[in-house]
Write a protein that holds these residues in place. Structure first.
Motif, PDB file in Angstrom:
ATOM      1  N   ARG A 446       0.744  -1.290   0.068  1.00 43.53           N
ATOM      2  CA  ARG A 446       0.121   0.099   0.218  1.00 43.53           C
ATOM      3  C   ARG A 446       0.781   1.162  -0.035  1.00 43.53           C
ATOM      4  N   ARG A 447       1.981   1.184   0.643  1.00 47.15           N
ATOM      5  CA  ARG A 447       2.554   2.446   0.859  1.00 47.15           C
ATOM      6  C   ARG A 447       3.493   2.545  -0.540  1.00 47.15           C
ATOM      7  N   ILE A 448       3.976   1.471  -1.097  1.00 46.68           N
ATOM      8  CA  ILE A 448       4.610   1.685  -2.518  1.00 46.68           C
ATOM      9  C   ILE A 448       3.397   2.430  -3.525  1.00 46.68           C
ATOM     10  N   LYS A 449       2.411   1.873  -3.296  1.00 43.84           N
ATOM     11  CA  LYS A 449       1.227   2.367  -4.406  1.00 43.84           C
ATOM     12  C   LYS A 449       1.145   3.911  -4.149  1.00 43.84           C
ATOM     13  N   LYS A 450       0.999   4.305  -2.769  1.00 49.01           N
ATOM     14  CA  LYS A 450       0.896   5.431  -2.479  1.00 49.01           C
ATOM     15  C   LYS A 450       1.985   6.644  -2.784  1.00 49.01           C
ATOM     16  N   HIS A 451       3.260   6.258  -2.611  1.00 41.30           N
ATOM     17  CA  HIS A 451       4.336   6.923  -2.678  1.00 41.30           C
ATOM     18  C   HIS A 451       5.081   6.908  -3.870  1.00 41.30           C
ATOM     19  N   MET A 452       5.188   5.807  -4.384  1.00 43.72           N
ATOM     20  CA  MET A 452       5.871   5.427  -5.759  1.00 43.72           C
ATOM     21  C   MET A 452       5.073   5.312  -7.010  1.00 43.72           C
ATOM     22  N   GLY A 453       3.810   5.268  -6.841  1.00 41.41           N
ATOM     23  CA  GLY A 453       2.789   5.335  -7.998  1.00 41.41           C
ATOM     24  C   GLY A 453       2.415   4.308  -8.847  1.00 41.41           C
ATOM     25  N   PHE A 454       2.876   2.977  -8.365  1.00 38.67           N
ATOM     26  CA  PHE A 454       2.444   1.859  -9.002  1.00 38.67           C
ATOM     27  C   PHE A 454       2.005   0.680  -8.179  1.00 38.67           C
ATOM     28  N   ASP A 455       1.478  -0.195  -9.023  1.00 38.03           N
ATOM     29  CA  ASP A 455       0.643  -1.422  -8.035  1.00 38.03           C
ATOM     30  C   ASP A 455       1.687  -2.509  -8.086  1.00 38.03           C
ATOM     31  N   PRO A 456       2.305  -2.994  -6.885  1.00 40.57           N
ATOM     32  CA  PRO A 456       3.176  -3.990  -6.918  1.00 40.57           C
ATOM     33  C   PRO A 456       2.188  -5.387  -6.959  1.00 40.57           C
ATOM     34  N   PRO A 457       3.141  -6.551  -7.191  1.00 40.85           N
ATOM     35  CA  PRO A 457       2.608  -7.955  -7.650  1.00 40.85           C
ATOM     36  C   PRO A 457       2.034  -8.140  -6.231  1.00 40.85           C
TER      37      PRO A 457
END
Length: 774
Positions: A446-457
């Motif tokens: 969730r933090r990756i999506k919020k701060h880095m702008g993509f959906d992780p697997p």
């Protein structure tokens, strides 16, 4: 398959050796040395560093290593204590690791033009390592036998091209070694996820995965709770399956301080290792001139993988004493407030017969009773362990049984108590903290999506064991390695080599040559990178990186030596450049910007990784601790918000007639798979590594004499594996047990035999037979 196809495949796989040409080098045997470090340790430190680096260069680097504004030791993850030596905050093996990476011996394109991979593979691992630092990027093209120079940008484009060819992102695997910095590991993990896979095997899968699983199951966090300062004032320290004199020599200073403060140390290990007998602290004149400090008050020479039986016996005896002494042995107030499972554990212990448990340990009962009485009367207890506990098929449950002891004694979350898994590589714990994991952490995603702008697997990826199997079956086609020597660190060497050779592309980011650079995919890239001690200048500014110690402290590392070549690059720059070449600007993450700005990487770490905050500033000096719930007796994330006492099974070894149980370990002249020299002076073996340590009764039963030559065989699932030509050395090791060095004996470790909870290979308890040869 047609004849042409078979010929093509043979050319592709190349005729390389997995062991080097086997030859004995002139063994000399002496009595084991019973005192660790001292003047001899200083002499060896200076001999190695001066020889590899020169006097001025090595002196300058040694004075800087592990200092507040210096660079972190490139070997083990032992933390720097609050009070440090201003001139010698390092150990002999740390100095050897420095000399190894900062050597003035270099190899480049001209060397590889005259030495084929087939020729180089005939060298031993020691000889390969001694060739020196790699000074430029190299490529081994399909059907070729020589590495050739390649421009950096061409290398990045080649990686991008092969990744774009894949039909599924899960056909790629991203392996990480524990030498990487937090910044490099984070960037690497983000690249893998942005590419679309959680296939992120790492070296912890092979060394301490069982520790992480056991601690997560019982205490809610996969890290140890004790600090170095806790060791100093603990009343009792158990050190289990561990040889600190070789693997973490600076730990002996902490043990020495513990003894000075009246603490007792119990060693539990099949071998009585020199570092746990006596220690002469090189930082103290009184120690050097005197007789040194006796370390272990009690040594329990437990049979290989007899630790579970030993701990169950100790807990049964403690439970009996608790009844006799009206509940004054266990901390019942702590148990009631903080732990679940007490009744179930007591009921389980009642099922075991003490005589049977004792027989399984191979230890005299009076020695165990001394330990029981000591533990019964003390409450400030720390348990330390390493791979002698983690690399068994029942490792997770065995570690959980030791955690049971700490919980029963209320020795968690208080000063001078706790768990202390002693991590092997210098940032293996940091790699996991910043996101190198094959499983999915939903909060992190969730933090990756919020701060880095993509959906992780969102699906789990491959760990080390699954990676090997996937490559062997031809499902994984691109294998990238951020440091390490995966082939020699992994189990089942022949099976692993077959898998690697099935890949279309293998990429190695490394400092020096090792066997993983010779056993490769159809195309192989060798990308040279900086060592810890080398100065990394970007945009006119000396950069720093961060690492995490075994106790969860984040600290800066800033190199000071001139790099080995002007044509090598830092790990973060290599990773960011690979990602930029793949995405070509079509991705929310600005990869190119992070290649030159490590502060930007740290800002993303602070936003996305739990516990990291203002790392650029807080990591200065002696750094800062990451949050640790078990250190604070906070078990709110656990079921019922309590720690968990566990019921663990007693495993069976079931040796067949003629079989012995093999454990593997390091010599004193090596770190992990890196061989610095051919001596193991603490065990009295010089100028040779192809030896097996045997109990003299076992030798007599097999009509073996000292220096006889033997082959070692293991057989699992109908497959026989052989490690050839070892010299027999009589040694004080429990009967039916046998010891040898890794990686030479990793050939015998089956890839499909591992702990079912952690999937960590059982490299420390292999059933073998010994065949005398002429």
């Amino acid at each position: 398959m047609s004849t042409n196809a078979k010929t093509s495949e043979k050319t592709f796989k190349r005729n390389v050796s997995l062991t080097g040409k086997i030859k004995f080098t002139g063994i000399k045997l002496k009595d084991p040395i019973r005192t660790a470090a001292g003047l001899l340790g200083i002499k060896e430190t200076l001999r190695h560093t001066f020889k590899e680096m020169g006097i001025v260069r090595s002196t300058r680097a040694l004075l800087d290593m592990n200092q507040p504004d210096g660079f972190r030791c490139p070997s083990c993850a032992w933390p720097v204590p609050k009070e440090t030596s201003k001139i010698a905050e390092y150990c002999e093996n740390g100095a050897k690791a420095l000399a190894d990476e900062a050597t003035i011996q270099h190899i480049g394109a001209s060397f590889f033009a005259t030495h084929s991979v087939e020729e180089l593979s005939q060298l031993s691992d020691y000889e390969l390592n001694k060739l020196g630092r790699i000074t430029e990027p190299l490529v081994l093209r399909p059907g070729k036998l020589h590495y050739e120079p390649i421009a950096w940008q061409e290398a990045y484009e080649l990686i991008a091209e092969e990744l774009h060819k894949l039909k599924d992102p899960n056909e790629a695997c991203f392996y990480t070694s524990g030498r990487s910095s937090n910044e490099a590991a984070f960037l690497y993990g983000i690249f893998a996820r942005a590419f679309g896979t959680n296939n992120m095997p790492d070296c912890s899968n092979l060394c301490h995965e069982s520790s992480g699983v056991a601690l997560k199951n019982t205490l809610g966090i996969g890290k140890g709770s004790a600090t170095v300062e806790d060791l100093h004032k603990a009343e009792v320290v158990l050190t289990v399956g561990h040889n600190p004199g070789t693997n973490h020599p600076r730990m002996l200073s902490a043990f020495s301080e513990c003894k000075k403060n009246g603490g007792k140390i119990i060693s539990i290990n099949p071998l009585e290792e020199s570092g746990l007998v006596k220690f002469k602290n090189p930082q103290k004149v009184s120690d050097m001139l005197g007789s040194g400090t006796a370390i272990a008050d009690i040594h329990l020479p437990v049979k290989i993988n007899g630790d579970m039986a030993l701990m169950k016996l100790i807990l049964k005896k403690l439970a009996a004493l608790d009844k006799e002494r009206a509940g004054n042995v266990f901390d019942h107030e702590f148990l009631k407030r903080y732990a679940d499972g007490y009744t179930e554990l007591m009921n389980d212990l009642a099922n075991y017969d003490e005589a049977d448990l004792l027989a399984r340990t191979g230890i005299l009962e009076e020695e165990i009773d001394k330990v029981v009485e000591l533990l019964a009367s003390k409450s400030k207890i720390v348990v330390c362990w390493a791979m002698g506990l983690t690399q068994h098929k029942n490792a997770v449950e065995t570690i959980q049984e030791f955690v049971n002891l700490l919980l029963l004694k209320g020795a968690i979350g208080k000063p001078f108590t706790g768990t202390f898994p002693v991590r092997g590589h210098s940032n293996v714990q940091g790699d996991r903290s910043v996101g190198i994991m094959h499983f999915v952490n939903e909060e992190f995603n969730r933090r990756i999506k919020k701060h880095m702008g993509f959906d992780p697997p969102v699906e789990h990826g491959h760990n080390a064991i699954n990676t090997i199997k996937s490559m062997y079956e031809g499902k994984s086609k691109v294998f990238l390695c951020l440091g390490g020597n995966f082939l020699m660190a992994a189990p089942d060497t022949e099976y692993t080599a077959e898998g690697i050779q099935n890949c279309a592309l293998t990429v190695q980011v490394s400092t020096k040559l090792n066997r993983s650079h010779l056993v490769t995919g159809k195309t192989a890239l060798l990308l040279p990178t900086y060592g810890r001690s080398e100065k990394d200048i970007k945009m006119g500014k000396t950069q720093f990186l961060t690492m995490e110690s075994s106790t969860g402290k984040i600290r800066q590392s800033r190199g000071l030596l001139k790099p080995a070549s002007g044509n090598i690059k830092s790990e973060p720059e290599i990773i960011a450049s690979m990602a930029h070449a793949y995405f070509k600007g079509g991705h929310p993450v600005d990869w190119e910007a992070m290649a030159n700005d490590y502060d930007l990487i740290r800002k993303y770490i602070d936003k996305t990784v739990k516990g990291f905050e203002n790392t650029g500033e807080r990591s200065k000096g002696f750094g800062y601790y990451l949050p640790n719930n078990s250190r604070e007796s906070d078990f709110s994330m656990m079921p019922n918000a309590k720690a968990k006492l566990t019921v663990n099974r007693l495993s069976e070894t079931n040796l067949k007639e003629g079989e012995l149980l093999l454990t593997t370990f390091r010599s004193h002249d090596q770190f992990n798979t890196t061989i610095y020299g051919l001596d193991d002076r603490y065990r009295g073996v010089y100028n040779e590594r192809r030896v097996v340590f045997m109990n003299e009764e076992d030798m007599l039963e097999r009509n073996l004499k000292k220096m006889d030559v033997v082959n070692l065989h293991s057989e699992y699932g109908g497959k026989k594996r052989t490690a050839e030509q070892f010299l027999v050395v009589p040694y004080n090791i429990p009967k039916s047990n046998i010891g040898a060095y890794f990686p030479e004996t990793n050939l015998l470790v089956p890839c499909d035999q591992y702990d079912p909870h952690s999937e960590q290979p059982m490299s420390k308890s292999i059933r073998i037979t010994v065949e005398k040869i002429h």
